[in-house]
Design a protein around this motif. Structure first.
Motif, PDB file in Angstrom:
ATOM      1  N   ILE A 138       1.186   9.920  -9.417  1.00 32.05           N
ATOM      2  CA  ILE A 138       1.818   8.931  -8.545  1.00 32.05           C
ATOM      3  C   ILE A 138       3.192   8.597  -9.097  1.00 32.05           C
ATOM      4  N   GLU A 139       4.199   9.024  -8.382  1.00 30.29           N
ATOM      5  CA  GLU A 139       5.588   8.854  -8.801  1.00 30.29           C
ATOM      6  C   GLU A 139       6.027   7.399  -8.732  1.00 30.29           C
ATOM      7  N   ARG A 140       5.813   6.759  -7.612  1.00 32.39           N
ATOM      8  CA  ARG A 140       6.227   5.378  -7.402  1.00 32.39           C
ATOM      9  C   ARG A 140       5.595   4.867  -6.109  1.00 32.39           C
TER      10      ARG A 140
ATOM     11  N   PRO B 156      -4.612  -0.997  -2.315  1.00 34.24           N
ATOM     12  CA  PRO B 156      -3.837   0.185  -1.919  1.00 34.24           C
ATOM     13  C   PRO B 156      -2.346  -0.129  -1.838  1.00 34.24           C
ATOM     14  N   ALA B 157      -1.538   0.899  -2.035  1.00 32.63           N
ATOM     15  CA  ALA B 157      -0.082   0.764  -1.916  1.00 32.63           C
ATOM     16  C   ALA B 157       0.478   2.040  -1.318  1.00 32.63           C
ATOM     17  N   MET B 158       1.574   1.918  -0.598  1.00 32.31           N
ATOM     18  CA  MET B 158       2.215   3.078   0.004  1.00 32.31           C
ATOM     19  C   MET B 158       3.170   3.699  -1.009  1.00 32.31           C
ATOM     20  N   GLY B 159       2.951   4.975  -1.299  1.00 28.26           N
ATOM     21  CA  GLY B 159       3.732   5.584  -2.367  1.00 28.26           C
ATOM     22  C   GLY B 159       3.988   7.061  -2.180  1.00 28.26           C
ATOM     23  N   LEU B 160       4.624   7.625  -3.197  1.00 31.53           N
ATOM     24  CA  LEU B 160       4.908   9.050  -3.259  1.00 31.53           C
ATOM     25  C   LEU B 160       4.189   9.638  -4.461  1.00 31.53           C
ATOM     26  N   GLY B 161       3.574  10.787  -4.259  1.00 28.91           N
ATOM     27  CA  GLY B 161       2.895  11.461  -5.353  1.00 28.91           C
ATOM     28  C   GLY B 161       3.032  12.968  -5.233  1.00 28.91           C
TER      29      GLY B 161
ATOM     30  N   ALA C 105      -1.666   3.008  -9.659  1.00 30.84           N
ATOM     31  CA  ALA C 105      -2.104   3.781 -10.814  1.00 30.84           C
ATOM     32  C   ALA C 105      -1.057   4.832 -11.155  1.00 30.84           C
ATOM     33  N   SER C 106      -1.288   5.530 -12.244  1.00 29.58           N
ATOM     34  CA  SER C 106      -0.383   6.607 -12.629  1.00 29.58           C
ATOM     35  C   SER C 106      -0.799   7.932 -11.998  1.00 29.58           C
TER      36      SER C 106
END
Length: 381
Positions: free
Chosen positions: A52-54, A92-97, A120-121
């Motif tokens: 998970i980038e951010r 939950p969160a909206m992210g880029l991975g 999380a990472s």
């Protein structure tokens, strides 16, 4: 089954971090860390590991916690089984991975995807190809709408602009909800109303809704906000009128109105219902920025408040317009909003468990400035 690795074979150790929240007391958090040898044999066929980038943190994440049991947001990423697994939850969160290991023959290492992630990472999912990307096929996700389980390949996503990746994280998910609220109201001719009252007018979800409503000439929008945020909201230029929460009685009660409640403040909701009575044609609950003041309350004058379920309207329009046409309409409106973000949005990045926790607490306690958008990472940079 061949397991692909995107890490150097020398880097045999990995530190994984996960932020968890006490479901009975949102102020209490803990960081769960594991550090040890990367055991690729544990990746089962069909599974993928995402780094998970951010991810974005907004008041929308607080809404996920408040509505966690009602809408099963706690079920997105269950905690590891244990003695206290019912006490702790993962928001939950909206992210880029990025896919760093793959046990699926059709999902390659290296792809970059937008979707719902835990704070999380990294994490592992049971993946199934879907369109140009994939979706989470875990049994705990079986009852969740596709909107929540699908991951989007940002290299083929018409919504994504690489130079505005942070703005995308902050706004895309809430914009889609707001677009669908606006579309739902218009689809029902606003139930005969000529104005829409939006609480928590400084929140990003409200800003997105005001942007959509501004395109509907002849229908007014009224933003309700705090004294502290009034100047910011007025400066957006999106609302036809901006008032503070203690000025509800200044609104004309004879005007047929709809309400979209982003605040979740029970006393404010009651004040609006009481002021407008039967002239309030529909009362939609979308957010809970004022989650501490929710209150259960009793029967209210006017319509019964109802929780807006965005996937339902999305499914309706996909059936009527086709998924591609729905995406085109959303993308066109979303890009118009992105073109304005330099005027009102400042992105701040935080990293590490301490940085993520600090932002989470400021949002939980209502201390975050509305002009700031927080993009965070559990990994230190």
């Amino acid at each position: 089954m061949r397991i692909e690795l995107a890490i150097d074979s020398i880097e045999r150790y990995s530190r994984r971090m996960q932020l968890e929240v006490n479901r009975d007391d949102f102020h209490e958090t803990r960081t769960v860390e594991t550090q040890g040898e990367v055991d690729t044999a544990r990746l089962e066929p069909g599974q993928i590991r995402l780094s998970i980038e951010r991810f974005a943190l907004t008041t929308n994440n607080i809404t996920y916690a408040v509505a966690g049991d009602m809408l099963d947001y706690w079920g997105f990423f269950p905690v590891e089984p244990g003695a206290d697994d019912t006490r702790w939850g993962r928001i939950p969160a909206m992210g880029l991975g990025s896919v760093v290991e793959s046990g699926h023959p059709d999902i390659a290492v290296g792809g970059r995807y937008f979707g719902f992630y835990p704070m999380a990472s990294e994490f592992v999912i049971n993946a199934g190809p879907h369109g140009s990307a994939f979706r989470d096929l875990g049994p705990h996700r079986a009852n969740h709408a596709a909107t929540y389980t699908d991951f989007r390949d940002v290299t083929t996503d018409a919504m994504f602009r690489s130079d505005q990746a942070d703005e995308y994280l902050l706004l895309w998910g809430v914009f889609m909800t707001s677009f669908l609220v606006d579309d739902y109201l218009a689809d029902n001719d606003f139930h005969g109303a000529t104005q829409t009252i939006i609480t928590s007018a400084s929140s990003k979800t409200s800003i997105c809704l005001a942007h959509c409503l501004a395109e509907r000439h002849g229908h007014r929008s009224v933003g309700l906000t705090s004294d502290r945020n009034r100047s910011f909201v007025e400066g957006l230029g999106l609302y036809d009128d901006v008032i503070t929460y203690d000025e509800v009685d200044q609104l004309d009660p004879s005007i047929a109105s709809t309400m979209v409640d982003m605040a979740g403040n029970g006393s404010l909701r009651a004040a609006i219902h009481t002021h407008f009575g039967d002239q309030l044609k529909i009362s939609l609950t979308v957010g809970a920025t004022h989650w501490q003041d929710g209150g259960n309350g009793g029967p209210l004058p006017g319509p019964t408040p109802e929780f807006f379920f965005a996937p339902g309207q999305s499914a309706k329009r996909s059936a009527e317009w086709g998924a591609d046409e729905l995406d085109r309409r959303i993308a066109r409106s979303f890009h118009q909003l992105l073109d304005t973000t330099d005027e009102w949005l400042t992105v701040e990045r935080r990293s590490g468990a301490e940085g993520v926790t600090s932002v989470y607490r400021s949002l939980l306690e209502g201390r975050a400035e509305p002009a700031i958008g927080y993009v965070v990472s559990m990994n230190r940079r």
